[in-house]
Every structure is written in C-alpha cells, then in structure tokens.
Design an enzyme around this catalytic site. Structure first.
Site, PDB file in Angstrom:
ATOM      1  N   CYS A 229       0.444  -1.270  -0.044  1.00  0.00           N
ATOM      2  CA  CYS A 229      -0.548  -0.327  -0.058  1.00  0.00           C
ATOM      3  C   CYS A 229       0.791   0.890   0.196  1.00  0.00           C
ATOM      4  O   CYS A 229       2.002   0.800   0.028  1.00  0.00           O
ATOM      5  CB  CYS A 229      -0.999   0.322   1.468  1.00  0.00           C
ATOM      6  SG  CYS A 229      -1.519  -1.201   1.143  1.00  0.00           S
TER       7      CYS A 229
ATOM      8  N   ALA B 198      -4.459  -4.154  -2.632  1.00  0.00           N
ATOM      9  CA  ALA B 198      -5.309  -5.990  -1.442  1.00  0.00           C
ATOM     10  C   ALA B 198      -4.786  -7.160  -1.891  1.00  0.00           C
ATOM     11  O   ALA B 198      -4.728  -7.643  -3.403  1.00  0.00           O
ATOM     12  CB  ALA B 198      -7.022  -5.569  -2.051  1.00  0.00           C
TER      13      ALA B 198
ATOM     14  N   GLY C 234       3.088  -2.908   2.980  1.00  0.00           N
ATOM     15  CA  GLY C 234       3.450  -4.528   3.335  1.00  0.00           C
ATOM     16  C   GLY C 234       2.881  -5.714   3.433  1.00  0.00           C
ATOM     17  O   GLY C 234       1.892  -5.458   3.641  1.00  0.00           O
TER      18      GLY C 234
ATOM     19  N   ASP D 286      -3.437  -9.421   7.202  1.00  0.00           N
ATOM     20  CA  ASP D 286      -1.816  -9.299   7.659  1.00  0.00           C
ATOM     21  C   ASP D 286      -2.414  -7.977   9.176  1.00  0.00           C
ATOM     22  O   ASP D 286      -1.051  -8.119   9.795  1.00  0.00           O
ATOM     23  CB  ASP D 286      -0.866  -9.834   7.545  1.00  0.00           C
ATOM     24  CG  ASP D 286      -0.429  -8.652   6.433  1.00  0.00           C
ATOM     25  OD1 ASP D 286      -1.462  -8.476   5.967  1.00  0.00           O
ATOM     26  OD2 ASP D 286       0.480  -8.147   5.723  1.00  0.00           O
TER      27      ASP D 286
ATOM     28  N   LEU E  30       9.678 -13.152 -11.732  1.00  0.00           N
ATOM     29  CA  LEU E  30      10.550 -12.772 -12.814  1.00  0.00           C
ATOM     30  C   LEU E  30      11.726 -13.492 -12.929  1.00  0.00           C
ATOM     31  O   LEU E  30      12.176 -13.765 -11.346  1.00  0.00           O
ATOM     32  CB  LEU E  30      11.307 -11.180 -11.937  1.00  0.00           C
ATOM     33  CG  LEU E  30       9.737 -10.460 -10.964  1.00  0.00           C
ATOM     34  CD1 LEU E  30      10.307  -9.021 -10.838  1.00  0.00           C
ATOM     35  CD2 LEU E  30       8.897 -10.394 -12.683  1.00  0.00           C
TER      36      LEU E  30
ATOM     37  N   VAL F  81      12.140  -9.875 -19.406  1.00  0.00           N
ATOM     38  CA  VAL F  81      12.159  -8.350 -20.277  1.00  0.00           C
ATOM     39  C   VAL F  81      13.319  -8.592 -21.191  1.00  0.00           C
ATOM     40  O   VAL F  81      14.408  -9.757 -20.634  1.00  0.00           O
ATOM     41  CB  VAL F  81      12.766  -7.278 -19.891  1.00  0.00           C
ATOM     42  CG1 VAL F  81      13.735  -6.945 -18.670  1.00  0.00           C
ATOM     43  CG2 VAL F  81      12.349  -6.085 -20.798  1.00  0.00           C
TER      44      VAL F  81
ATOM     45  N   SER G 265      11.434 -12.014  -6.445  1.00  0.00           N
ATOM     46  CA  SER G 265      12.139 -12.104  -7.335  1.00  0.00           C
ATOM     47  C   SER G 265      13.545 -12.249  -7.315  1.00  0.00           C
ATOM     48  O   SER G 265      13.476 -12.456  -5.460  1.00  0.00           O
ATOM     49  CB  SER G 265      12.382  -9.895  -7.300  1.00  0.00           C
ATOM     50  OG  SER G 265      13.468  -9.540  -7.628  1.00  0.00           O
ATOM     51  N   GLY G 266      14.078 -12.338  -7.726  1.00  0.00           N
ATOM     52  CA  GLY G 266      15.171 -12.844  -7.432  1.00  0.00           C
ATOM     53  C   GLY G 266      17.063 -11.756  -6.773  1.00  0.00           C
ATOM     54  O   GLY G 266      17.930 -11.869  -6.355  1.00  0.00           O
TER      55      GLY G 266
END
Length: 612
Positions: free
Chosen positions: A2, A52, A78, A102, A261, A291, A377-378
């Site tokens: 958020c 959300a 978060g 949460d 990703l 990408v 993601s890495g």
C-alpha cells in the site's frame, strides 16, 4: 502492499486539514488502486491507499482499535509473512479478530507487545501507529529496507509518507535540494537516512521512530551482528536449502494471481524452481515473466559485465519447471519514450540516470500487472551470497573505497557532465571517502578472524547496508508505480543473518560466486544455469536508443533557460548530441540519460536548488 502518509501536529487542530491530508493521500494512488481511507484527530491525521493482496474484502485502513485509554490507529504497507502464526499466538493471548488480514494481526501485535511488535515480524513493512493513549506516533520499517518510508520533522510534529511526493504535497514541506542532497545523488554511496530533499529523511531499515510532544526518538531494533559460524559445509548448504524453501513457500501466499520474475540467472531461477515445485504440489502452474529487447539475442555483443544474453537460459528454466512463460519484448522507441521516462522519474522522485534499465523495468512491471498482482524476484541474492564480479576482483575488494565504485568507477561516470563550479562545490571525492570511512567503522567482526575474512565481511556488510538499499528502492518504486507487489525472498532476515555470518571460504567453496546458493538449489536448476557466470540486469545494445537520446537532448539544449543547466555543463551536452554513433561510449550514453532525467525532474517538481 500500500501507500501510507500522515501528519502529526501537537499545536494545531488537524481535523481542519482534511483537504491537505486528502492531497497527500492522493499522491499514493498508484501504490494503492483498490481502496483509500483517511482518519483525522486534533493532533494526528493518517491517510492510506490500498493494494489488496490478502483478505480482499477486509483490511480497510486506517485500521483502529478503541481501548479504555484511547484509540490506537494504524496505516500499514507491506506483508507480514508469518501473520498466520502470530494470529494464533495472539488469539491464545486473548485477542479476537474481525478480518483475515495481516494488517489486523500487526495492529493487535502492537497492542500486545508495543514497539517490540517489530521483533515478532517476518516480512517487508513500513507502518505508522498513532497511539492516543500516550499521544505519540510510532513509525517502524522492516529490517532490510524493502518498503520505503520517509519523514519530515516540523516545528511541532512530523510529516511522513511511503514516498517523498506524499510529504511534498503538504505546504509545510519545502521542495529544496541542497549540496548534500546532490552529493549523494551523484556519489552512489547510499548514505543511511538520505533523502534528496532538504529536511526530509528516510526511516532507516530496522529502526523505530517515536514522535511525541517531547520530540523525536530513534531506536534500532535490528542490525547485522557478527557471530561465529560453527556449521560445516554440508550442514550450511542444507540450512540454506531449508531456509530458501520455507521463504519461497511463505511468500507465495496471496489471494491474487502470482508470478516470478525470471532473468535466467542463478538467483531468479532458484526462486522459480522452488516456486514451481510448491505450486505443482497445489495443482497450479507457475507463471514467469522476463524482459527482452528486439534483436538482442541475435545481435548480442559481450561486454565487461555481460558475457551472454539471457534468453537461452530463460528457455531452459521455463522448460525444466514447466512454467507458463511470457517474454515482454521492448524496442528503442518504447525504452526512450519521454512519457515513460517521465513516469519513471515521478515514481522514483529522483533523476536517477539509469536510463533503459529503469524504463525497461517499469514497462516490464506494467505488462505483468495486466495478469498478476504479486511477483517474486531474485533481487538481493548477489549482496547476500557475494555474487557481483567485484567481490571476486582483488583490486576492487581491497580498494580504499566502496567496491562497486572501484570496479566500475561510476563516480567519474556520474559527474563528468556537471558544470565545473558544481563539481568543485560538491567535492565528490571527499564525500565518498568520508562515507566509506564511516561505513567501515560500523562493521563488527568475529574475534580471531583472519585479515582476509575481516575484509570480506566488510565488503559483504557494505553491500547489505548500502548497495542493496538502492536496488530495493528502485524495484519498489517501479513496481508500485503500476500497482504490482514485488516480493524479495533473499531479503528474509533469517537467511541474511545466517549467510552473512558464514565465512567467505564457505561462500566460495567451489571456486565460484554464490557457492552456497548454487549447491542449495541445484535440484531445481537446469545445468546451464547452475554453471552460468553472473550477468546483471540487461541493457539494450541497440544503437538507435542512443540516437534517440541525442535527439531529445538536442531539444533540451535548445532551451536556453532550462534549469538543467544549473547543474549540467552546456558545452559537454553540445558535444554529446553531435557525436557520431561510433563515438557514443557507455559514459556518454549514461550522461545523456541523466540529462534527460534531470530535465523531466525539474519540470515535474520545480525544485529550489541551494548550492551556496
């Protein structure tokens, strides 16, 4: 995920300031397209925009609990990945819940443990709580600094927000950038607490800030501690595998579509393999996105940072794990589009100058957002496991400066386009040297460690407390600009703490970078990826990109009164736009990108520059 913002004033009546609060909250609309809410009291005003992810019908914010001694109200950004366990624990302590979010768990955690709620959380978060029982504001940021959080002290309180733009929407905040702000912008050292804007600061990672009528009080609740590592190689690899599996499983929890990703490197491929296996157990197929640039694979030319194109490795991973994969293909027209650049500068609030690596990231996330709301993601694996090339370059790691500066020398690359008087005033060499000495002085060591191990711990610490924070901010801003939540498994503090304290001999036991990660996840990797050399985020090699930069920069050059030239050397720019294609070095291209970023930044923010 958020966007949050707020205003605390102990001398004013903020119930009369709804219009200002609404304006601050509206700047966070991109971070929270699904819902909005505000809350006002005489001395506190809180605003929230919601994306959300968990408990879609519930979780509206600001969220509050009324107690006999006063109301406790929270705005939260978060995810707490251990909220299910915390909910059970709090229920056992007598708490009752009205939603499955949460957010409510974190709020009740504060009611039970106070500021120590931070010690109980596993996740990425930035939240603020107005506690009317004591007339105080409590601001808490996650340990690694995954979620951005800024504040701006005022005469009688504070302004805060997920991003500077929320704070700048309040008339109390001046849009001033001074020499200190510019130094960090060009130095690339990530001074803790730095914000480009004068008078504004970051809530530092792992920090709690309390604001009450007596002033502002800071407390660090987490930092990198040096402790002896006693596990042998086999046990260490097994522990990393166990942690990685648990982390990815936790971060796949969501009530919206998820994806990974996938770049074809070790880091993202490891996450992809673990995620695909988990979803297969649940009867689902993983979605992956990458990408790429038209013609990049066919015309790829190795350079000092990238030996191979990503595409072949991406195909190997997608085939092995059976993911539903999609390449987001981009061309120079899209990458250099002024509207896209403007969107990126607005998202980041700073003229970063990363060019196509910023615009392509934004366009990738925009394409993903049409089909998924959460992406794993890495990011950060190189900082945790020691993957960058300069970790393994003796000159860079032994240099008396930040290793990433010694290896690539972006200090020179990032300041060559400045006016001479600006360069002299900023004195970037001295600034970087001071920052380096401060950073090194804060590193703790294990007693009895060799000089080499002490040096490598220092290098690892600098990356985890400085370098990674730049990349996390970049990724958060680009993703949240389109309402996409990106999760970073390698930033789980349990993994960070454990691997940080493994000696360098274990981090590189097979003579390669990221030995621990490679061996811990090889069961989910194709052989090609397991053996691949580190390759950073891709950048287009199409010469038409640089040509378009020249064309746009020539238009800027024609604006005789452009504020860009309070910083940029007009003679340098005039030479750069007239260069033949073969003469446009990466240094020149980077300078053109930075000039165009500054051009849009001046137009969007209208900052006041203080160079005196």
């Amino acid at each position: 995920m958020c966007g949050i913002t707020g205003w605390v004033s102990f001398d004013a009546d903020l119930t009369q300031e709804r219009q200002v609060l609404d304006a601050m909250t509206a700047t966070m609309a991109c971070r929270g397209p699904d819902d909005e809410g505000t809350w006002l009291a005489p001395h506190a005003a809180l605003g929230h925009r919601r994306l959300a992810i968990i408990d879609l019908p519930g979780g509206h914010q600001p969220m509050s609990v009324r107690t006999p001694a006063g109301e406790v109200v929270m705005v939260y950004s978060g995810e707490a990945y251990n909220f299910t366990e915390l909910r059970e624990q709090l229920t056992g302590l007598g708490h009752s819940f009205e939603t499955d979010s949460d957010t409510e768990v974190v709020l009740h955690g504060y009611l039970e443990w106070g500021e120590a709620v931070a010690d109980h959380l596993n996740g990425m978060y930035a939240f603020a709580i107005w506690d009317a029982r004591d007339e105080k504001l409590v601001m808490i940021r996650d340990r690694m600094g995954i979620k951005p959080f800024y504040y701006y002290p005022t005469r009688d309180g504070v302004l805060f927000g997920s991003e500077p733009k929320a704070i700048l929407a309040n008339p109390l905040a001046r849009k001033v950038v001074d020499a200190d702000g510019l130094r960090e912008l060009f130095a690339f050292t990530k001074t803790p607490g730095w914000s480009l804007w004068k008078g504004m600061y970051e809530v530092e990672p792992g920090t709690i800030i309390r604001v009450d009528a007596s002033g502002t009080h800071h407390r660090t609740y987490w930092k990198l501690d040096a402790v002896p590592h006693t596990d042998d190689q086999e046990t260490t690899v097994a522990r990393v595998r166990e942690l990685m599996t648990d982390i990815v499983h936790r971060q796949l929890v969501a009530d919206v579509p998820r994806c990974v990703l996938l770049s074809g490197g070790l880091d993202s491929s490891a996450v992809t393999g673990l995620a695909a296996a988990r979803l297969a157990e649940q009867g689902e197929q993983l979605r992956t996105f990458s990408v790429d640039f038209f013609g990049q694979e066919e015309n790829f030319q190795p350079d000092e940072m990238r030996d191979t194109p990503d595409s072949p490795y991406i195909r190997d991973v997608a085939k092995l794990v059976g993911s539903s994969h999609q390449d987001v293909m981009l061309d120079p027209v899209a990458l250099s589009d002024p509207a896209v650049r403007r969107a990126v500068v607005t998202a980041r609030d700073i003229p970063a100058g990363f060019g196509d690596m910023d615009t392509s990231l934004y366009l990738l996330f925009k394409a993903i957002r049409g089909e998924s709301t959460v992406a794993l993601s890495g990011e950060s694996a190189d900082e945790v496991f020691g993957g960058y090339r300069w970790f393994h370059d003796e000159t860079a790691r032994n240099a008396d400066t930040f290793p990433w500066l010694a290896f690539q020398n972006p200090l020179t690359d990032r300041s060559n386009l400045l006016r001479k008087d600006v360069t002299n005033l900023l004195d970037l060499d001295r600034y970087v040297a001071d920052q380096y000495q401060t950073a090194v002085a804060g590193v703790e060591h294990v007693e009895g460690a060799s000089e080499f191990e002490r040096r490598m711990r220092t290098v690892c610490n600098l990356h985890l407390t400085r370098f990674v924070r730049m990349l996390l901010d970049r990724k958060d801003r680009a993703s949240m600009a389109v309402g996409l939540e990106v999760r970073v498994p390698f930033c789980d503090h349990r993994l960070v703490e454990y691997v940080y304290n493994t000696p360098w001999s274990l981090k590189s036991f097979d003579g390669r970078e990221k030995s621990l990660l490679r061996h811990a996840t090889k069961h989910v990797l194709p052989q090609s990826v397991a053996e691949r050399v580190k390759s950073p985020y891709p950048s287009t090699q199409d010469p038409n990109y640089a040509k378009e930069l020249q064309r746009q920069a020539k238009e800027v050059l024609a604006e005789r009164d452009s504020p860009v030239f309070t910083l940029i050397d007009r003679t340098w720019l005039a030479g750069a736009v007239e260069m033949e294609h073969g003469s446009i070095t990466p240094l020149v291209r980077q300078g053109l990108d930075r000039t165009l970023d500054l051009h849009h930044w001046f137009d969007i923010y209208r900052p006041e520059i203080e160079l005196a």
